[in-house]
Design a protein around this motif. Structure first.
Motif, PDB file in Angstrom:
ATOM      1  N   PHE A  48       0.854  -1.188   0.000  1.00  0.00           N
ATOM      2  CA  PHE A  48       0.000   0.000   0.000  1.00  0.00           C
ATOM      3  C   PHE A  48       0.885   1.231   0.000  1.00  0.00           C
ATOM      4  CE2 PHE A  48      -2.837  -3.190   1.731  1.00  0.00           C
ATOM      5  CZ  PHE A  48      -4.044  -2.901   1.109  1.00  0.00           C
ATOM      6  N   THR A  49       0.675   2.092  -0.994  1.00  0.00           N
ATOM      7  CA  THR A  49       1.499   3.282  -1.147  1.00  0.00           C
ATOM      8  C   THR A  49       0.654   4.489  -1.534  1.00  0.00           C
ATOM      9  OG1 THR A  49       3.390   4.229  -2.335  1.00  0.00           O
ATOM     10  CG2 THR A  49       1.992   2.722  -3.577  1.00  0.00           C
ATOM     11  N   GLY A  50       1.161   5.634  -1.227  1.00  0.00           N
ATOM     12  CA  GLY A  50       0.628   6.894  -1.734  1.00  0.00           C
ATOM     13  C   GLY A  50       1.730   7.472  -2.604  1.00  0.00           C
ATOM     14  N   SER A  51       1.767   7.073  -3.846  1.00  0.00           N
ATOM     15  CA  SER A  51       2.925   7.315  -4.717  1.00  0.00           C
ATOM     16  C   SER A  51       3.275   8.785  -4.914  1.00  0.00           C
ATOM     17  CB  SER A  51       2.697   6.667  -6.083  1.00  0.00           C
ATOM     18  OG  SER A  51       1.625   7.310  -6.760  1.00  0.00           O
ATOM     19  N   ASP A  52       2.302   9.673  -4.777  1.00  0.00           N
ATOM     20  CA  ASP A  52       2.593  11.079  -5.049  1.00  0.00           C
ATOM     21  C   ASP A  52       2.621  11.960  -3.796  1.00  0.00           C
ATOM     22  OD1 ASP A  52      -0.164  10.950  -4.600  1.00  0.00           O
ATOM     23  OD2 ASP A  52      -0.638  12.452  -6.117  1.00  0.00           O
ATOM     24  N   TRP A  53       2.406  11.386  -2.622  1.00  0.00           N
ATOM     25  CA  TRP A  53       2.385  12.212  -1.420  1.00  0.00           C
ATOM     26  C   TRP A  53       3.118  11.595  -0.230  1.00  0.00           C
ATOM     27  CZ3 TRP A  53       0.216   9.874   2.770  1.00  0.00           C
ATOM     28  CH2 TRP A  53      -0.650   8.794   2.523  1.00  0.00           C
ATOM     29  N   CYS A  54       3.336  10.303  -0.219  1.00  0.00           N
ATOM     30  CA  CYS A  54       3.950   9.613   0.916  1.00  0.00           C
ATOM     31  C   CYS A  54       5.465   9.575   0.736  1.00  0.00           C
ATOM     32  CB  CYS A  54       3.368   8.198   1.015  1.00  0.00           C
ATOM     33  SG  CYS A  54       4.186   7.142   2.229  1.00  0.00           S
ATOM     34  N   SER A  55       6.169  10.411   1.479  1.00  0.00           N
ATOM     35  CA  SER A  55       7.634  10.488   1.352  1.00  0.00           C
ATOM     36  C   SER A  55       8.330   9.156   1.629  1.00  0.00           C
ATOM     37  CB  SER A  55       8.191  11.578   2.263  1.00  0.00           C
ATOM     38  OG  SER A  55       7.710  12.834   1.843  1.00  0.00           O
ATOM     39  N   PRO A  56       7.977   8.435   2.702  1.00  0.00           N
ATOM     40  CA  PRO A  56       8.621   7.137   2.905  1.00  0.00           C
ATOM     41  C   PRO A  56       8.361   6.160   1.757  1.00  0.00           C
ATOM     42  CG  PRO A  56       7.564   7.853   4.929  1.00  0.00           C
ATOM     43  CD  PRO A  56       7.132   8.800   3.845  1.00  0.00           C
ATOM     44  N   CYS A  57       7.167   6.226   1.176  1.00  0.00           N
ATOM     45  CA  CYS A  57       6.842   5.355   0.038  1.00  0.00           C
ATOM     46  C   CYS A  57       7.747   5.673  -1.145  1.00  0.00           C
ATOM     47  CB  CYS A  57       5.380   5.531  -0.378  1.00  0.00           C
ATOM     48  SG  CYS A  57       4.176   5.139   0.899  1.00  0.00           S
ATOM     49  N   LYS A  58       7.943   6.947  -1.398  1.00  0.00           N
ATOM     50  CA  LYS A  58       8.807   7.362  -2.508  1.00  0.00           C
ATOM     51  C   LYS A  58      10.246   6.896  -2.279  1.00  0.00           C
ATOM     52  CE  LYS A  58       6.253  11.602  -3.578  1.00  0.00           C
ATOM     53  NZ  LYS A  58       6.376  13.071  -3.656  1.00  0.00           N
ATOM     54  N   LEU A 103      -8.057  -1.199   0.259  1.00  0.00           N
ATOM     55  CA  LEU A 103      -7.692  -0.407   1.427  1.00  0.00           C
ATOM     56  C   LEU A 103      -8.652  -0.692   2.577  1.00  0.00           C
ATOM     57  CD1 LEU A 103      -5.681   1.947   2.249  1.00  0.00           C
ATOM     58  CD2 LEU A 103      -7.569   3.481   1.715  1.00  0.00           C
ATOM     59  N   SER A 104      -9.947  -0.706   2.286  1.00  0.00           N
ATOM     60  CA  SER A 104     -10.935  -0.958   3.343  1.00  0.00           C
ATOM     61  C   SER A 104     -10.894  -2.406   3.831  1.00  0.00           C
ATOM     62  CB  SER A 104     -12.345  -0.591   2.870  1.00  0.00           C
ATOM     63  OG  SER A 104     -12.766  -1.476   1.852  1.00  0.00           O
ATOM     64  N   GLN A 105     -10.420  -3.309   2.982  1.00  0.00           N
ATOM     65  CA  GLN A 105     -10.367  -4.722   3.362  1.00  0.00           C
ATOM     66  C   GLN A 105      -9.084  -5.071   4.129  1.00  0.00           C
ATOM     67  OE1 GLN A 105     -10.761  -7.351  -0.009  1.00  0.00           O
ATOM     68  NE2 GLN A 105     -10.652  -9.195   1.245  1.00  0.00           N
ATOM     69  N   PHE A 106      -7.943  -4.544   3.677  1.00  0.00           N
ATOM     70  CA  PHE A 106      -6.660  -4.963   4.233  1.00  0.00           C
ATOM     71  C   PHE A 106      -5.857  -3.864   4.924  1.00  0.00           C
ATOM     72  CE2 PHE A 106      -7.298  -8.090   0.750  1.00  0.00           C
ATOM     73  CZ  PHE A 106      -7.274  -9.247   1.517  1.00  0.00           C
ATOM     74  N   ASN A 107      -6.320  -2.625   4.866  1.00  0.00           N
ATOM     75  CA  ASN A 107      -5.585  -1.518   5.475  1.00  0.00           C
ATOM     76  C   ASN A 107      -6.581  -0.529   6.069  1.00  0.00           C
ATOM     77  OD1 ASN A 107      -3.744   0.454   6.201  1.00  0.00           O
ATOM     78  ND2 ASN A 107      -2.881   0.728   4.155  1.00  0.00           N
ATOM     79  N   LYS A 108      -7.368  -1.011   6.993  1.00  0.00           N
ATOM     80  CA  LYS A 108      -8.465  -0.221   7.575  1.00  0.00           C
ATOM     81  C   LYS A 108      -7.993   1.067   8.246  1.00  0.00           C
ATOM     82  CE  LYS A 108     -11.723  -3.952   8.241  1.00  0.00           C
ATOM     83  NZ  LYS A 108     -11.386  -5.217   7.866  1.00  0.00           N
ATOM     84  N   LYS A 109      -6.771   1.065   8.789  1.00  0.00           N
ATOM     85  CA  LYS A 109      -6.255   2.260   9.465  1.00  0.00           C
ATOM     86  C   LYS A 109      -5.633   3.259   8.495  1.00  0.00           C
ATOM     87  CE  LYS A 109      -5.392  -0.127  13.801  1.00  0.00           C
ATOM     88  NZ  LYS A 109      -4.370  -0.557  14.759  1.00  0.00           N
TER      89      LYS A 109
END
Length: 148
Positions: A48-58, A103-109
């Motif tokens: 699970f990533t936020g490719s354009d906003w999550c700095s650790p993901c980048k 996201l709702s199934q495996f990453n609820k938080k």
């Protein structure tokens, strides 16, 4: 001349095979990933990533995914890439709906980055979240190795 062409063909085939063996294949459809995982008897590694906003993901892109260690480990899993970008033009509306369902199934938080390992039956095996962005990905690699 035939001998020379045969040598070139063999070398080209070897180079072509070698380069495809090192490619990392990320699925974006959960049903496809489940089918492949079941067929190959592998667990699914969901990222699970936020490719354009999550700095650790980048940062994980270069610190983890581009490494030879990850390339080798990735062969033990069926990989599923779940992106939740803020810029909705980066993925289609259908893909965003699909990803939000996951996201709702495996990453609820709503934790990013998050690695979730599941069986093709959708049973959750383990999870690991976060990245300190210090270049040390040993915890991630240990997590993957433990769950191969």
């Amino acid at each position: 001349m035939k001998f020379f062409l045969s040598i070139i063909f063999v070398l080209f085939t070897y180079v072509e095979t070698s380069s495809t063996d090192n490619e990392i294949v990320w699925h974006t459809d959960f049903e496809d990933a489940k089918t492949v995982a079941k067929k190959e008897k592998k667990n699914i590694l969901i990222y699970f990533t936020g490719s354009d906003w999550c700095s650790p993901c980048k940062k994980l892109k270069t610190d983890l995914f581009d490494t030879n260690d990850f390339k080798q480990i990735s062969k033990k899993f069926t990989l599923l890439y779940v992106d939740i970008p803020r810029n909705h033009d980066l993925i289609s509306g259908d893909q965003m709906a699909h990803n939000k369902k996951l996201l709702s199934q495996f990453n609820k938080k709503g934790v990013f980055p998050l690695f979730k390992i599941v069986k093709s039956s959708e049973k959750i095996v383990d999870e690991y979240s976060g990245y300190s962005m210090n270049g040390d990905v040993s915890y991630h690699l240990d997590f993957f190795r433990k769950n191969q």
